[in-house]
Design a protein around this motif. Structure first.
Motif, mmCIF file in Angstrom:
data_model
loop_
_atom_site.group_PDB
_atom_site.id
_atom_site.type_symbol
_atom_site.label_atom_id
_atom_site.label_comp_id
_atom_site.label_asym_id
_atom_site.label_seq_id
_atom_site.Cartn_x
_atom_site.Cartn_y
_atom_site.Cartn_z
ATOM 1 N N LEU A 84 -13.834 -1.184 2.955
ATOM 2 C CA LEU A 84 -12.428 -0.849 2.785
ATOM 3 C C LEU A 84 -11.610 -1.535 3.871
ATOM 4 C CD1 LEU A 84 -12.701 2.991 2.091
ATOM 5 C CD2 LEU A 84 -12.427 1.165 0.412
ATOM 6 N N HIS A 88 0.801 -1.228 0.000
ATOM 7 C CA HIS A 88 0.000 0.000 0.000
ATOM 8 C C HIS A 88 0.832 1.275 0.000
ATOM 9 C CE1 HIS A 88 0.711 -0.040 4.399
ATOM 10 N NE2 HIS A 88 0.436 1.241 4.354
ATOM 11 N N GLN A 108 -6.579 0.954 3.705
ATOM 12 C CA GLN A 108 -7.255 1.794 2.727
ATOM 13 C C GLN A 108 -7.986 2.949 3.409
ATOM 14 O OE1 GLN A 108 -9.533 -1.405 0.954
ATOM 15 N NE2 GLN A 108 -8.198 -1.456 -0.842
ATOM 16 N N PHE A 150 -6.879 3.232 -5.372
ATOM 17 C CA PHE A 150 -6.905 1.772 -5.261
ATOM 18 C C PHE A 150 -7.237 1.100 -6.590
ATOM 19 C CE2 PHE A 150 -8.721 3.808 -1.430
ATOM 20 C CZ PHE A 150 -7.611 3.676 -0.611
#
Length: 207
Positions: free
Chosen positions: A74, A38, A78, A103
């Motif tokens: 999510l 991420h 996120q 995303f």
């Protein structure tokens, strides 16, 4: 792979697991891999997201996906990324297209996941964050309402007043006078302690 995703649950023998459960386990592994990536820009992110999305569509048809069990929400990383993006861009326009691009999801898919997670639409969340920030500036600075409005992403003072009144039930000027007087008497009054503002709904995130 095992060392890279040490926190991911082990996958049981597919031959002894029902197909639906096995696909849930694959989705969990895919999302664990996304969590590891991420903070990076990696070409594999889009492929992993698409694979997880296709599996979800097979095991969670639209009619069943409304069940409030955490599916379709999510993930925790996120949520943090969305919050950070909104807070760092709050003085300017924030579009759903920009948020979904974080995303590599479609706007519709992202909006559904966002609402299941936060209990409100991306637009409603953004407006509430702007109102909260404006209230903080009203308590901690002597800036004019027109200046605060622009600093919080509102187009002008009237725009701020409209949304502030909807949230607090009174005008920004009246709210500021009341809470400034309380602040002098009882030390600083935090925004979340004010009865005029409801606390953020409890987040529901995917596992």
């Amino acid at each position: 792979m095992e060392g890279h995703l040490g926190g991911a649950p082990a996958v049981s023998n597919p031959g002894r697991t029902r197909p639906r459960e096995w696909m849930h386990q694959v989705i969990t592994l895919l999302e664990a891999a996304l969590g590891e990536l991420h903070d990076e820009v990696h070409p594999a992110q889009g492929t992993l997201l698409e694979a997880a999305s296709l599996l979800r569509q097979q095991i969670d048809p639209p009619a069943a996906s409304e069940v409030p069990d955490g599916r379709g929400c999510l993930l925790a990383w996120q949520v943090r990324k969305v919050r950070d993006y909104i807070d760092s861009h709050i003085t300017g326009p924030v579009f759903v297209a920009d948020l979904s691009a974080l995303f590599q999801r479609s706007e519709a898919h992202f909006s559904r996941s966002f609402k299941r997670t936060f209990g409100e639409s991306p637009h409603a969340f953004l407006v509430r964050r702007r109102v909260e920030l404006a209230a903080q500036f009203m308590l901690t600075t002597d800036s004019s309402l027109s200046d605060i409005a622009l600093r919080c992403g509102f187009s002008d003072q009237a725009h701020l007043c409209k949304h502030f009144r909807q949230a607090a039930g009174e005008t920004p000027s009246a709210w500021r006078r009341t809470h400034r007087s309380h602040q002098l008497a009882n030390d600083r009054v935090g925004l979340t302690q004010s009865p005029a503002f409801s606390p953020e709904p409890m987040l529901r995130t995917g596992s």
